[in-house]
Enzyme design. Structure first.
Site, PDB file in Angstrom:
ATOM      1  N   GLY A  74       0.827  -1.192   0.000  1.00  0.00           N
ATOM      2  CA  GLY A  74       0.000   0.000   0.000  1.00  0.00           C
ATOM      3  C   GLY A  74       0.863   1.244   0.000  1.00  0.00           C
ATOM      4  O   GLY A  74       2.087   1.188  -0.041  1.00  0.00           O
ATOM      5  N   HIS A 144     -14.740  12.250 -16.290  1.00  0.00           N
ATOM      6  CA  HIS A 144     -14.236  12.281 -17.658  1.00  0.00           C
ATOM      7  C   HIS A 144     -13.012  13.178 -17.825  1.00  0.00           C
ATOM      8  O   HIS A 144     -12.861  14.222 -17.203  1.00  0.00           O
ATOM      9  CB  HIS A 144     -15.342  12.766 -18.607  1.00  0.00           C
ATOM     10  CG  HIS A 144     -15.798  14.164 -18.319  1.00  0.00           C
ATOM     11  ND1 HIS A 144     -15.192  15.278 -18.853  1.00  0.00           N
ATOM     12  CD2 HIS A 144     -16.798  14.631 -17.534  1.00  0.00           C
ATOM     13  CE1 HIS A 144     -15.790  16.369 -18.432  1.00  0.00           C
ATOM     14  NE2 HIS A 144     -16.774  16.010 -17.611  1.00  0.00           N
ATOM     15  N   HIS A 153      -1.835   7.484  -5.189  1.00  0.00           N
ATOM     16  CA  HIS A 153      -2.803   6.698  -4.416  1.00  0.00           C
ATOM     17  C   HIS A 153      -4.032   7.573  -4.216  1.00  0.00           C
ATOM     18  O   HIS A 153      -3.991   8.570  -3.492  1.00  0.00           O
ATOM     19  CB  HIS A 153      -2.248   6.260  -3.072  1.00  0.00           C
ATOM     20  CG  HIS A 153      -3.189   5.368  -2.315  1.00  0.00           C
ATOM     21  ND1 HIS A 153      -2.889   4.833  -1.088  1.00  0.00           N
ATOM     22  CD2 HIS A 153      -4.433   4.898  -2.613  1.00  0.00           C
ATOM     23  CE1 HIS A 153      -3.909   4.094  -0.668  1.00  0.00           C
ATOM     24  NE2 HIS A 153      -4.858   4.130  -1.586  1.00  0.00           N
TER      25      HIS A 153
END
Length: 222
Positions: A74, A144, A153
């Site tokens: 992570g 978009h 992250h």
């Protein structure tokens, strides 16, 4: 997805993030040969009977063209361990799988680079581009034409409105909202719960309470 998407996989890391990835990949019936982690893996049935290797050097038993790696480490704000480990294996000639949850919605008109991880409940809309090795965590909305840099992250529950752009090594905390057309510089941190409505300079952090910004000062090692 990467061209080797049907190759067997080796997971780097055995912590919480890795367990979620393994769960996703098992649901897709992907073949996982091993998990490389020096620490004891104790995640119930998620890892099951997957072989554990304890040293990075164990990767050499697998040919570069025979497998794809999944970076199970992570990322926390200001931490670059994930990137260091990923670059180490890339220098050895290994490539990384692009992992997309079956429970995510990713437009066929979006572009995802090598090593990107898209977690369950996420929506990535048309025209968006996600840079190499970025994590798009659970329940994120990437609207978009957004441009996400490498090694980002984007934490759970984040909303990126249309035409948002980020540099490399950006961390956006859980539940944050970035409004349309906002640019975030490389190495910047957006605190959890922040609503960011203006540009955030590289290597700065924005706190949620008053939407205040502060430069991130490098750590001094004695």
């Amino acid at each position: 997805m990467s061209e080797g998407k049907h190759l067997p996989l080796v997971i780097i890391g055995g912590g919480g993030h890795a367990s979620v990835l393994v769960d996703m990949l098992r649901q897709q019936q992907r073949r996982i040969l091993a998990v490389i982690s020096p620490d004891l893996i104790d995640r119930g049935e998620v890892f099951g009977e997957i072989k554990q290797l304890t040293s990075d050097e164990d990767i050499h038993q697998f040919g570069c063209d025979d497998i794809r790696l999944v970076n199970g480490l992570g990322m926390l704000p200001g931490q670059n361990l994930r990137r260091k480990v990923g670059e180490k294996f890339r220098e050895l000639g290994y490539r990384f799988e692009t992992v997309i949850s079956s429970k995510a919605i990713v437009s066929p008109f979006a572009t995802l680079a090598e090593g990107v991880q898209v977690m369950p409940g996420t929506v990535v809309q048309a025209g968006s581009q996600i840079g190499q090795h970025s994590i798009i965590n659970s329940g994120v909305i990437v609207e978009h034409d957004s441009q996400i840099g490498d090694w980002n992250h984007i934490a759970p529950g984040v909303t990126l409105c249309g035409h948002v752009s980020t540099g490399d090594d950006v961390f956006i905390g859980a539940g944050a909202t970035v409004t349309q057309m906002v640019c975030i510089g490389s190495g910047a941190i957006v605190g959890a719960g922040t609503t960011l409505t203006e540009e955030l300079a590289a290597h700065h952090i924005c706190y949620p309470a008053k939407n205040t910004q502060q430069e991130i000062k490098p750590k001094v090692t004695l």
